[in-house]
Design a protein around this motif. Sequence first.
Motif, PDB file in Angstrom:
ATOM      1  N   TRP A   1       1.190  -1.047   0.081  1.00  0.00           N
ATOM      2  CA  TRP A   1       0.054  -0.044  -0.075  1.00  0.00           C
ATOM      3  C   TRP A   1       1.078   0.952  -0.121  1.00  0.00           C
ATOM      4  O   TRP A   1       0.372   2.145  -0.915  1.00  0.00           O
TER       5      TRP A   1
ATOM      6  N   ARG B   1       1.516   4.077  -2.952  1.00  0.00           N
ATOM      7  CA  ARG B   1       1.184   5.767  -2.955  1.00  0.00           C
ATOM      8  C   ARG B   1       1.957   6.071  -2.356  1.00  0.00           C
ATOM      9  O   ARG B   1       1.711   7.624  -2.067  1.00  0.00           O
TER      10      ARG B   1
ATOM     11  N   LEU C   1       3.129   7.517   5.121  1.00  0.00           N
ATOM     12  CA  LEU C   1       2.737   7.927   3.569  1.00  0.00           C
ATOM     13  C   LEU C   1       3.033   8.617   4.129  1.00  0.00           C
ATOM     14  O   LEU C   1       4.236   9.506   2.720  1.00  0.00           O
ATOM     15  N   ALA C   2       3.330   9.839   4.521  1.00  0.00           N
ATOM     16  CA  ALA C   2       3.582  11.481   4.685  1.00  0.00           C
ATOM     17  C   ALA C   2       5.231  11.444   5.355  1.00  0.00           C
ATOM     18  O   ALA C   2       6.324  12.305   4.811  1.00  0.00           O
TER      19      ALA C   2
ATOM     20  N   ARG D   1       6.018  18.049  -3.017  1.00  0.00           N
ATOM     21  CA  ARG D   1       5.547  16.365  -2.191  1.00  0.00           C
ATOM     22  C   ARG D   1       6.447  16.553  -0.374  1.00  0.00           C
ATOM     23  O   ARG D   1       6.045  16.309   0.328  1.00  0.00           O
TER      24      ARG D   1
ATOM     25  N   ARG E   1       1.256   9.602  -3.960  1.00  0.00           N
ATOM     26  CA  ARG E   1      -0.169  10.509  -3.360  1.00  0.00           C
ATOM     27  C   ARG E   1       0.442  10.824  -2.499  1.00  0.00           C
ATOM     28  O   ARG E   1      -0.888   9.918  -1.861  1.00  0.00           O
ATOM     29  N   PRO E   2       0.501  11.711  -1.768  1.00  0.00           N
ATOM     30  CA  PRO E   2       0.315  11.887  -0.125  1.00  0.00           C
ATOM     31  C   PRO E   2      -1.131  11.819   0.261  1.00  0.00           C
ATOM     32  O   PRO E   2      -1.438  12.235  -0.311  1.00  0.00           O
ATOM     33  N   GLN E   3      -1.319  11.546   0.809  1.00  0.00           N
ATOM     34  CA  GLN E   3      -2.694  11.467   1.634  1.00  0.00           C
ATOM     35  C   GLN E   3      -2.573  11.165   3.135  1.00  0.00           C
ATOM     36  O   GLN E   3      -1.602  11.732   3.787  1.00  0.00           O
ATOM     37  N   GLU E   4      -3.666  10.899   3.924  1.00  0.00           N
ATOM     38  CA  GLU E   4      -3.897  11.432   5.330  1.00  0.00           C
ATOM     39  C   GLU E   4      -3.850  10.065   6.122  1.00  0.00           C
ATOM     40  O   GLU E   4      -3.993   9.145   7.007  1.00  0.00           O
ATOM     41  N   ASP E   5      -2.179   9.819   6.007  1.00  0.00           N
ATOM     42  CA  ASP E   5      -1.471   8.910   6.981  1.00  0.00           C
ATOM     43  C   ASP E   5       0.120   8.927   7.362  1.00  0.00           C
ATOM     44  O   ASP E   5       0.820  10.444   6.514  1.00  0.00           O
TER      45      ASP E   5
ATOM     46  N   ASN F   1       7.102   9.764   1.603  1.00  0.00           N
ATOM     47  CA  ASN F   1       7.659  11.217   1.276  1.00  0.00           C
ATOM     48  C   ASN F   1       8.362  12.195   0.886  1.00  0.00           C
ATOM     49  O   ASN F   1       9.188  12.454   0.334  1.00  0.00           O
TER      50      ASN F   1
END
Length: 294
Positions: A203, A207, A217-218, A255, A210-214, A221
């Motif tokens: 996952w 992504r 993941l942030a 990013r 493509r930064p999301q509210e996680d 990035n």
Amino acid sequence: MLRQLLLSGTGIQADGAMRALPGAFALLAEEFPTITVRPLDAASDTNVLRLDAQEWRAPGFDPFDWDERVFGAATGCAQGHGLALHLTGSPHEALAGTAMEILTRYQGLVGRRNAESEGPLFDAILSRHLALHDLSKPLVVADHRHALDTWQWVLRLAPHADLALQVAALFHDVERLLSEADVACELLAEVGVDAGTRERVRWLIGRHERPQEDVCLALLNDADALSFFSLNASGFARYFPLEHTRRKVVYTLRRLRPSQRWRLARVRLAPQVRRLLEEAIGAITLPNTMQESA
């Protein structure tokens, strides 16, 4: 591995204790806790690479010019022996900042780990990751160094990062090497990584641009973007035309979360990259060194 930083005439006692610039060197120790700072005469490694800090700080210097020298020295170390960097030629007040920039560029050689990445499982992951790379090809060498560097950035930003985030950092650009990104998870299964962690890695990799509210993941990035600026940007600017490099700088800066952009002031940038980055940021001018930003 890079294990020691050797300094001449900076007030360091034989036991590594600092008598000068405690604040600056305390920050260095915080960012690189596995690196031992010692006076030259207390070195315990036979593999010592002398580096002129004044050369590093000179106007117009491109850190790309040092890469094969430093990475090559690390590769040439005998098994079981680490590499020590001996910094010379810089005033006391500037040495900590210069050391921070140099260690940041070559942190992929440091190989720091935490409780999640210690032990034989992560050893196996690193071994399989290395086996994916044909190091006879210069661009693949750059990808491998970037992967290790991104992993190290993750641990600087999040010292307690879990296994999935660290593995995702290593494999985030696996599509450049493999026709199917899922192969990365197959490799993880072969070395014994549990299914939940493998799916989390899948996952994050899928992504990572493509930064999301996680939170993880942030962080991935941020680490990927910081690695571009601290390690890859100089080579990128040499390889690609100016306009392509400009677009890459703008894209990568977007990013990187604003809360992490201050770290760019502690990165040694090639002059062309510095100009493009300052142009992308706007009216803000990046300090030339950590001392100037203090």
